[in-house]
Design a protein around this motif. Structure first.
Motif, PDB file in Angstrom:
ATOM      1  N   ASP A 247       0.837  -1.190   0.000  1.00 17.96           N
ATOM      2  CA  ASP A 247       0.000   0.000   0.000  1.00 17.96           C
ATOM      3  C   ASP A 247       0.878   1.248   0.000  1.00 17.96           C
ATOM      4  OD1 ASP A 247      -2.266   1.477  -0.058  1.00 17.96           O
ATOM      5  OD2 ASP A 247      -2.701   1.309   2.096  1.00 17.96           O
ATOM      6  N   LYS A 248       0.355   2.302  -0.570  1.00 16.08           N
ATOM      7  CA  LYS A 248       1.069   3.570  -0.593  1.00 16.08           C
ATOM      8  C   LYS A 248       0.535   4.479   0.511  1.00 16.08           C
ATOM      9  CE  LYS A 248       2.020   3.813  -5.577  1.00 16.08           C
ATOM     10  NZ  LYS A 248       1.805   4.639  -6.800  1.00 16.08           N
TER      11      LYS A 248
ATOM     12  N   ALA B 190      -1.110   7.831   1.926  1.00 14.43           N
ATOM     13  CA  ALA B 190      -2.233   8.593   1.383  1.00 14.43           C
ATOM     14  C   ALA B 190      -1.753   9.723   0.484  1.00 14.43           C
ATOM     15  CB  ALA B 190      -3.090   9.139   2.523  1.00 14.43           C
TER      16      ALA B 190
ATOM     17  N   SER C 232       0.880   9.920  -1.224  1.00 19.58           N
ATOM     18  CA  SER C 232       1.423   9.382  -2.471  1.00 19.58           C
ATOM     19  C   SER C 232       0.301   8.934  -3.409  1.00 19.58           C
ATOM     20  CB  SER C 232       2.350   8.207  -2.164  1.00 19.58           C
ATOM     21  OG  SER C 232       2.889   7.661  -3.355  1.00 19.58           O
ATOM     22  N   LYS C 233      -0.692   8.249  -2.841  1.00 19.03           N
ATOM     23  CA  LYS C 233      -1.834   7.790  -3.654  1.00 19.03           C
ATOM     24  C   LYS C 233      -2.605   8.951  -4.257  1.00 19.03           C
ATOM     25  CE  LYS C 233      -3.864   5.253  -0.483  1.00 19.03           C
ATOM     26  NZ  LYS C 233      -4.881   4.374   0.153  1.00 19.03           N
ATOM     27  N   TYR C 234      -2.727  10.033  -3.512  1.00 21.96           N
ATOM     28  CA  TYR C 234      -3.612  11.129  -3.905  1.00 21.96           C
ATOM     29  C   TYR C 234      -2.859  12.386  -4.334  1.00 21.96           C
ATOM     30  CZ  TYR C 234      -6.726   7.973  -1.388  1.00 21.96           C
ATOM     31  OH  TYR C 234      -7.410   6.860  -0.948  1.00 21.96           O
TER      32      TYR C 234
ATOM     33  N   ASP D 141       4.208  13.867  -3.040  1.00 23.93           N
ATOM     34  CA  ASP D 141       4.103  12.425  -2.809  1.00 23.93           C
ATOM     35  C   ASP D 141       5.031  11.918  -1.716  1.00 23.93           C
ATOM     36  OD1 ASP D 141       6.341  12.942  -4.314  1.00 23.93           O
ATOM     37  OD2 ASP D 141       6.164  11.135  -5.542  1.00 23.93           O
TER      38      ASP D 141
END
Length: 397
Positions: free
Chosen positions: A82-83, A85, A87-89, A123
């Motif tokens: 999982d990344k 938050a 980084s994901k967004y 990120d």
């Protein structure tokens, strides 16, 4: 109550852009469309955002949605699959060789205070973050915290409690999220966090999720059935009554119909048309927002609703007993009319030749008193319409 949302360097919104629900005092039309809270300023109950396909209006919705997600998830521990938050967004404007930070900021009123909260991120880390509070009764501003340059400064109202934890806040975690998880004497962090999360931010796919029927419709039937039946009559569903049978596993919902001889028929509610069920889900969302004095932001609301049904939903928010608000994006111009909206309630998104989306309000333009909003919009006066180049239409052979 939602006052402003500002974004910068997010998808097609490269430059700083602000959606503002503050009413323009010079406009005297449609006073019922405004929220009054005893301040000089009044605020809009409803705002409509128009734009062509691919203009970027959905990116405005997505910015608010991801703003919520980062706040909710920034303290979650990332594992190998999982990344983080941030980084994901992290979705900056793509057509730049050097990727810059993204910024979000919201201004809202909670009880007797106006809060300004925002953050700048990339990120890798939270670059800066801030929370300010203004007492609207005495017009006094205070700092709750300021974060930047690898340091955090707390205001006097929270410093004693918060400084103890300052070294425990990771670079990728928001201060707001961190202190929301702790049991503090101050309620500021929980109040701001909850108010942001209470915003109902959805696209039309949310209205395909029938789970909300099981979770919320029973309360609507118990406490607001008269309005629900009026809504069902207005959209011509043929449903004369709606009820439910609760049990341990599943709740069964029934809709009642009558034939021409007034014979009664009860059918399983989920045997109604999908259009009817989706319309009721929109209604339930709206009533939930109104009951909680929340802001409801819906992307492409017109996709699932007939214009008259959309007008019915809008009118629910013109209720003096609530401070709930509705913001929606659309390209349906049926309601783009001075009979329904003030000039400061109408917004346009236009994308330029280099891919920058720009947000403007109808109030930014000089509008004649006899102007037709819809005609001028479709004529390109305000922007926000597709530019369709000439092409040759070939006949079938």
């Amino acid at each position: 109550m939602f006052i402003q949302f500002t974004l910068k360097n997010f998808l097609s919104f490269k430059e700083e852009t602000t959606l503002d629900m503050t009413a323009i005092n010079a406009y005297k039309e449609h006073e019922n469309n405004l929220i009054e809270i005893g301040r000089k300023e009044k605020f809009l109950r409803v705002a409509a955002i128009y734009g062509a396909n691919a203009s970027g209006k959905s990116n405005l919705y997505l910015a608010i949605r991801l703003f919520q997600k980062i706040i909710k998830e920034s303290l979650n521990n990332a594992d190998d699959n999982d990344k983080l938050a941030i980084s994901k967004y992290y979705m900056p404007f793509e057509f730049d060789r050097e990727k810059e930070n993204t910024e979000f900021e919201i201004i809202m009123i909670i009880d007797d205070y106006e809060y300004k909260y925002g953050f700048e991120y990339n990120d890798k880390q939270i670059v800066s973050e801030w929370l300010y509070r203004k007492n609207i009764l005495v017009n006094r501003n205070t700092i709750i915290f300021e974060r930047g340059n690898d340091s955090i400064k707390f205001g006097a109202s929270v410093s004693k409690e918060c400084y103890t934890y300052i070294e425990q806040i990771p670079n990728e975690t928001l201060v707001l999220t961190f202190f929301k998880r702790l049991k503090l004497k101050t309620g500021i962090f929980s109040s701001v966090f909850s108010s942001i999360m209470d915003m109902l931010v959805a696209d039309t796919d949310a209205f395909e999720d029938f789970k909300i029927i099981d979770n919320i419709l029973p309360d609507v039937i118990d406490y607001d059935k008269e309005d629900l039946l009026a809504f069902l009559a207005a959209i011509d569903t043929g449903i004369k009554d709606i009820s439910y049978d609760p049990n341990d596993k599943d709740t069964t919902f029934w809709s009642t119909h009558y034939d021409s001889e007034q014979n009664e028929y009860k059918i399983n509610f989920f045997n109604e048309s999908k259009g009817t069920i989706k319309s009721i889900i929109v209604y339930v969302y709206a009533k939930l927002a109104i009951a909680n004095n929340a802001c409801m932001f819906v992307d492409e609301l017109n996709v699932k609703l007939h214009p008259l049904l959309l007008k019915f939903i809008i009118d629910l928010f013109y209720n003096n007993s609530t401070t709930a608000q509705l913001i929606y994006t659309t390209h349906d111009t049926t309601l783009l009319d001075k009979k329904f909206f003030r000039r400061d309630q109408i917004w346009f998104v236009q994308k330029d030749d280099v891919g920058h989306s720009r947000l403007s309000a109808l109030s930014d333009f000089k509008v004649r008193s006899d102007a037709s909003f819809e005609k001028d919009y479709l004529g390109g006066v305000y922007g926000g319409i597709p530019l369709i180049k000439d092409y040759e239409l070939r006949e079938g052979e």
